[in-house]
Scaffold this motif. Structure first.
Motif: not given
Length: 891
Positions: A471-496
Motif C-alpha cells: 500500500g502507501i509506504v512513507p519514504v524512509p528518513d534516510a532517503d530524504l529529501p526526495v529530490r525533483l529530477p533535473d532532466d524533465v521535459t515539458f513537451d507533453r501535456p500533464g505532469n512531467p
C-alpha cells in the motif's frame, strides 16, 4: 506629501550628476547608500542568533515573503519598508530582533516560463531570486541575510517532507477520493482560478469534474479552536478575523433524512443538513449535487440526466463560480416525503448550484426564504410558500415577489410551528425530527479539509511510495529529501514526473518489490505554511530546532496584503497547531500581531489606439492634460487604481532608487497615508520627499564635532529644545502605533523648528547661529532628527550622525533610541476656546490644569466675550479643563 520650504528643485527627468544622482543634489546618495550598507554588513548589525544570549526581550518581525517573479514592484517596496521601520525601531528600543527573508519559489509560473522559454524552472527561479535580492538589498533593509532560503531548495523542502511524514503518522493527513477540476488536454488538476468560462486557462479545453485520489490535511479537526482563538487575537485587524470566521463557518442546524417515495438503486432516503429547520413547511423541492450517489444512480439509467451531470462537471468546483452561474436543474422524476406533512411529496432535482463538498451534497429548497432557491424555483415553475412572517406584515396578504425574505419574523403556514419566533421554531422543529427518529440537531462547519495534491513538476514531491503489496509506504528518513529530477521535459501535456522514464520507479522500502513514487507535488500554500518557523533555525538538520522556535515564536509582527487574509493565514494557523500536536513547537498561533498594508496606486494612461502606457512614457502638463513623451500625441488620463502590469500604471522601483536614492523612496512610501490605506504614487510626491532628504542633509552641514553645554538657555534655544523633545515623544508614540505618516509629519515639524531657530538667530546675531546655547540646542535637534529618522531613512541618518560625531565608528543602526526629557515635553499652557451659545468668541491661554474660576475670569476679560454677555442672563457656565469654556444664555 508634506511641503518643505526649500531652494532645491526636484531633479529633472533623466538629469544625472556624479555617480548617477541628480545633478543639483548636495547629498551624494549614490555613494553614501552602498557605503552604509557595507558598513552594516561588515559589522553584522542585523544578524540574529537562534537562541540569543542575555536577557534582551525578543522581537520577531516578518513580512510575507515574495514570489521570485523577476523584479520587485512598488508593493514590495511598501511592504518591506514598513517591516524594516519596525525592525530598526525595535532594535533601537533594546530588543533582540529577528528579521529574515526568503523566497516562495515553487509554483506554476516557473513551470509555464520553462515551457514558453525553453528553460528549466530552477534556472528561471534562481535567476529571478538573484535579481530581486539585489534590488531588495539596494533598499537598505535590516535583514539577516544569513537566514535566507528558497522553498525550491532541497534543504528546505526536504525538511517539509519530514514534517509531512510526522503529520501523516499523527493522523493529520489522509488520502481519499475527491472531485477536482480536470483539464483533459493538459491532463492536470486546475485550481478554481485557472478555470475561465468553463475552460482550462492554458489549453482552452472544456474542464471536467473528475474524482481523483488526493492527499488532504485534516484541517477540519482544528475547526472549533481555529474559530475560538480568533476572539483573543486582538492585534489582528477585525476585518481579517471576520473573514476567517466566515470561512470557517460554524453553524447550528439539523441533519435529517428525507424518505424517497420510491427507492432508487437501493437508495431509500436522502440526508440533508439545514440551518433553517424552521422553514421546512416552505419546502418545494429537494436538490442534489451532480456528484451525489442518487444523481449517479439516476444518470446510470437516464441519458438526459447523464448529459446534464456531464454539463455540470464542466462548470468547475469553485463556490464563487457556482453562485454566479445561471441556476439550472434536471427533474429526476423521483419524489421525497415531507417529514411533517402526511402524504406530501416533493420533486427531486439535480442542480448545478449544489456542491457535494458542502453539507451532505443535498438541500431542501425553501424558495420564499433563500434567494438562490427562489431564483431556481421561478426558473423551473416550482411553488413558493412563505412560512416566516416579517414583523408588521399581514398573514392574509403577505407574498414573495422577486426577493426572498431572510430576516426575522414568526412562523406561519407551518402547522405546529405557527406563532413561534425563529429560535423557538428551530428548536421545536429539531425536537419533532428527533421524536420521529429521522433527524437530530447538529453543529456544522463550512471549512473543508485542505486538498494539497497538485499534478505538476515544480513543487515539493510528496514523500510516499505506492506498493501493490504494502500500500502507501512513507519514504524512509534516510532517503530524504526526495529530490525533483533535473532532466524533465515539458513537451507533453500533464505532469512531467508522470512520464519521466526512471524517477518514479523505485523499490518498496518494506518488501523490496517494484513500486512507484507519488508523482503529485504539494500545493505551494504548504511551503508558506511553516516557513516562518524554519527561519528560527534555518540551518538545522531537522525541520525545526525546538529551543530556537520556543524562543522566537510566535512572530510578533507579521506584515502583508489583505489578499492573504483567508487561505495563507488560515493554513499557517492550522500548520502551527499540527506542529504543536507533533511536538515541533509549543505555540498554537503563529502570528501574535498582523498588519495588512494598503495598495500602491497610480493614474493609468491610454493612447488614442487604446494601448496602455507606462507613466515613464507620459508627460503630464500643467493644465492637467497628458501627452505621449515620444511624439506628443494626446493621452487619456484614467482613474487612480492599484498598480498592475495589465494597465501598465506601474513605476519601476529600481529607476526610482537610481534617480532619487533608497531613502527618498522609503520616505515617500511612509509619508502620505496611514499604512493600512492605499497610497497614490506621484512624481510630485517623490520629488518632494527627495527635497526633504536634501534639506536634512543641509541642516547638518554646519554642525561638526561636539559643542560644550551652555550655563543657561535663552528663549530661542529653549523653545528649540522643547520642540526636539516633544518630537522624540511624538515619533516614539507614532512608531509604537504604526502611524508612520504621523512620525513623518512630526519630523517635518522638527526640521521647520530648526529652520525657524536659524532665522531667529540670524536676525539677532548675523549669518551664523546665535550663542553657545543655541548652537548646543541646534546640534541636539539635528542629532535627534537623524536618530528619529533612522528607521525610515537609515542611510541619510548614518551620514548625518557621522558628521555630528567625527572620529567615531559608532553606527546609528546599533544606537539606542533617544528618550525625551519629561520636563521639556510638558506643556506649560494650553489654548482654550471660549464659546457663547456654542459660537466661538475668543481663545485664551491658560496654565495647564487651570481651575474654573481662573478660566471664567480670563474668558470674561476678553472684549468679544464681554460684549456677547452684556445685558444677558447667563443660565450656565461650562468649563472643560484645558479644552473649552462655554456660556449658555437665557432665551
Amino acid at each position: 506629501m508634506h511641503d518643505t520650504p526649500d531652494d532645491v528643485a526636484a531633479p529633472a527627468a533623466g538629469s544625472r550628476g556624479d555617480g548617477g544622482q541628480p545633478a543639483t543634489s548636495s547629498y551624494d546618495f549614490a555613494t553614501a547608500e552602498p557605503r552604509w550598507q557595507r558598513a552594516w554588513a561588515e559589522r553584522g548589525c542585523f544578524l540574529a542568533e537562534d537562541v540569543p544570549a542575555g536577557d534582551r526581550p525578543k522581537y520577531y518581525v516578518l513580512e510575507m515573503f515574495p514570489y521570485p517573479s523577476g523584479r520587485i514592484h512598488m508593493g514590495h517596496v511598501r511592504n518591506y519598508t514598513l517591516g524594516d521601520v519596525v525592525a530598526r525601531y525595535k532594535r533601537a528600543r533594546g530588543y533582540a530582533v529577528l528579521h529574515p527573508m526568503g523566497w516562495d519559489a515553487f509554483g506554476l509560473p516557473a513551470e509555464n516560463a520553462a515551457r514558453e522559454r525553453g528553460t528549466h524552472p530552477a534556472r528561471w527561479t534562481w535567476d529571478n531570486i538573484a535579481t530581486m535580492r539585489g534590488e531588495l538589498q539596494r533598499m537598505g533593509l535590516s535583514i539577516d541575510w544569513s537566514r535566507e532560503f528558497a522553498t525550491c531548495d532541497p534543504a528546505y523542502y526536504g525538511q517539509q517532507q519530514r514534517l509531512f511524514l510526522d503529520l501523516l503518522a499523527a493522523g493529520l493527513v489522509e488520502r481519499r477520493e475527491a472531485w477536482v477540476n480536470w483539464d483533459p488536454v493538459d491532463r492536470t488538476v486546475l485550481a478554481n482560478e485557472q478555470v475561465i468560462d468553463g475552460r482550462g486557462w492554458r489549453s482552452g479545453a472544456l474542464v471536467e469534474k473528475k474524482s481523483l485520489s488526493q492527499w488532504f490535511f485534516r484541517i477540519t479537526r482544528f475547526a472549533p479552536e481555529l474559530l475560538a482563538a480568533l476572539d483573543g487575537m486582538d492585534r489582528w485587524p477585525e476585518r481579517v478575523r471576520t473573514m476567517q470566521a466566515r470561512w470557517i463557518g460554524r453553524s447550528e442546524g439539523a441533519r435529517l433524512a428525507f424518505a424517497l417515495a420510491s427507492p432508487e438503486a437501493g437508495i431509500e432516503c436522502v440526508e440533508v443538513y439545514t440551518t433553517r429547520p424552521d422553514t421546512l413547511y416552505g419546502m418545494s423541492f429537494l436538490a442534489l449535487a451532480p456528484e451525489h450517489p442518487l444523481a449517479a444512480a439516476v444518470a446510470a439509467r437516464d441519458p438526459a440526466a447523464a448529459a446534464f451531470v456531464a454539463e455540470c462537471r464542466r462548470l468547475g468546483t469553485s463556490e464563487a463560480v457556482i453562485e454566479t452561474a445561471e441556476k439550472r436543474g434536471y427533474d429526476t422524476g423521483l419524489r421525497v416525503r415531507h417529514p411533517f406533512i402526511e402524504g406530501a411529496t416533493y420533486p427531486v432535482w439535480i442542480a448545478n448550484f449544489v456542491l457535494m463538498e458542502y453539507g451532505t451534497g443535498a438541500i431542501f429548497g425553501c424558495p420564499a426564504h433563500d434567494q438562490r432557491d427562489l431564483d431556481f424555483a421561478r426558473a423551473c415553475g416550482l411553488d413558493v410558500r412563505p412560512v416566516v412572517l416579517p414583523p408588521g406584515a399581514d398573514a392574509a396578504t403577505y407574498a414573495i415577489g422577486s426577493e426572498a425574505y431572510d430576516g426575522p419574523g414568526t412562523a406561519f403556514n407551518s402547522g405546529f410551528l405557527d406563532g413561534l419566533d425563529q429560535a423557538a421554531a428551530k428548536s421545536a422543529a429539531i425536537a419533532r425530527l428527533v421524536a420521529l427518529g429521522i433527524g437530530e440537531g447538529v453543529e456544522n462547519w463550512r471549512l473543508r479539509d485542505w486538498g494539497v495534491s497538485r499534478q505538476r513538476y515544480w513543487g515539493c514531491p510528496i514523500p510516499v511510495i505506492h506498493c501493490d503489496a504494502c500500500g502507501i509506504v512513507p519514504v524512509p528518513d534516510a532517503d530524504l529529501p526526495v529530490r525533483l529530477p533535473d532532466d524533465v521535459t515539458f513537451d507533453r501535456p500533464g505532469n512531467p514526473l508522470d512520464h519521466h522514464p526512471t524517477w518514479k520507479h523505485v523499490a518498496c522500502p518494506r518488501c523490496g518489490a517494484a513500486a512507484r513514487r507519488e508523482t503529485d507535488t504539494f500545493d505551494t500554500f504548504v511551503d508558506s505554511s511553516w516557513y516562518f518557523a524554519r527561519f528560527c533555525s534555518p540551518h538545522s538538520a531537522r525541520p525545526l530546532d525546538r529551543a530556537a522556535v520556543d524562543h522566537w515564536l510566535p512572530v510578533d509582527q507579521y506584515i502583508g496584503g489583505i489578499e492573504h487574509a483567508i487561505l495563507h493565514l488560515l493554513y499557517a494557523r492550522f500548520f502551527t497547531r499540527a506542529m504543536q500536536a507533533t511536538g515541533h513547537v509549543q505555540v498554537a498561533e503563529p502570528f501574535a500581531g498582523l498588519f495588512t498594508q494598503g495598495m500602491v496606486t497610480h493614474e493609468s494612461y491610454r493612447a488614442a489606439d487604446g494601448a496602455w502606457l507606462y507613466p515613464s512614457e507620459v508627460d503630464r502638463r500643467p493644465d492637467g492634460t497628458a501627452a505621449r513623451r515620444s511624439d506628443g500625441a494626446p493621452v487619456t488620463v484614467g482613474r487612480v487604481e492599484a498598480m498592475s502590469k495589465s494597465k501598465r500604471n506601474t513605476v519601476d522601483p529600481g529607476a526610482i532608487i537610481g534617480r532619487y536614492g533608497a531613502d527618498t523612496a522609503r520616505w515617500f512610501i511612509l509619508s502620505d497615508n496611514p499604512p493600512e490605506r492605499d497610497m497614490e504614487w506621484t512624481e510630485a510626491g517623490v520629488a518632494g520627499a527627495w527635497r526633504f532628504v536634501q534639506r536634512v542633509h543641509r541642516l547638518a552641514a554646519g554642525d561638526v564635532g561636539p559643542v560644550p553645554p551652555p550655563p543657561s538657555w535663552g528663549s530661542v534655544a529653549m523653545e528649540l529644545r522643547r520642540a526636539t523633545h516633544r518630537t522624540i515623544a511624538a515619533v516614539t508614540e507614532a512608531l509604537d502605533g504604526f502611524a508612520f505618516n504621523v512620525a513623518v509629519a512630526r519630523l517635518h515639524e522638527l526640521a521647520n523648528a530648526i529652520g525657524a531657530a536659524d532665522r531667529a538667530a540670524a536676525e539677532t546675531g548675523g549669518a551664523e547661529p546665535g550663542g553657545a546655547d543655541l548652537r548646543w540646542a541646534r546640534r541636539e535637534a539635528v542629532d535627534m532628527l537623524a536618530r528619529l529618522a533612522a528607521p525610515m531613512m537609515p542611510h541619510l541618518a548614518e551620514e548625518v550622525h557621522a558628521r555630528l560625531h567625527p572620529g567615531t565608528d559608532a553606527l546609528l543602526a546599533e544606537a539606542p533610541w533617544p528618550e525625551a526629557d519629561p520636563a521639556l515635553v510638558a506643556v506649560a499652557s494650553v489654548t482654550v476656546a471660549v464659546q457663547v451659545m456654542g459660537k466661538l468668541r475668543a481663545t485664551i491661554e491658560l496654565p495647564v490644569g487651570a481651575d474654573s474660576a481662573t478660566a471664567f475670569a480670563a474668558a470674561e476679560a476678553e472684549p468679544n466675550v464681554a460684549r456677547a454677555l452684556a445685558d444677558r442672563r447667563v443660565v450656565k457656565r461650562i468649563h472643560v479643563p484645558d479644552r473649552i469654556v462655554n456660556y449658555v444664555l437665557a432665551a
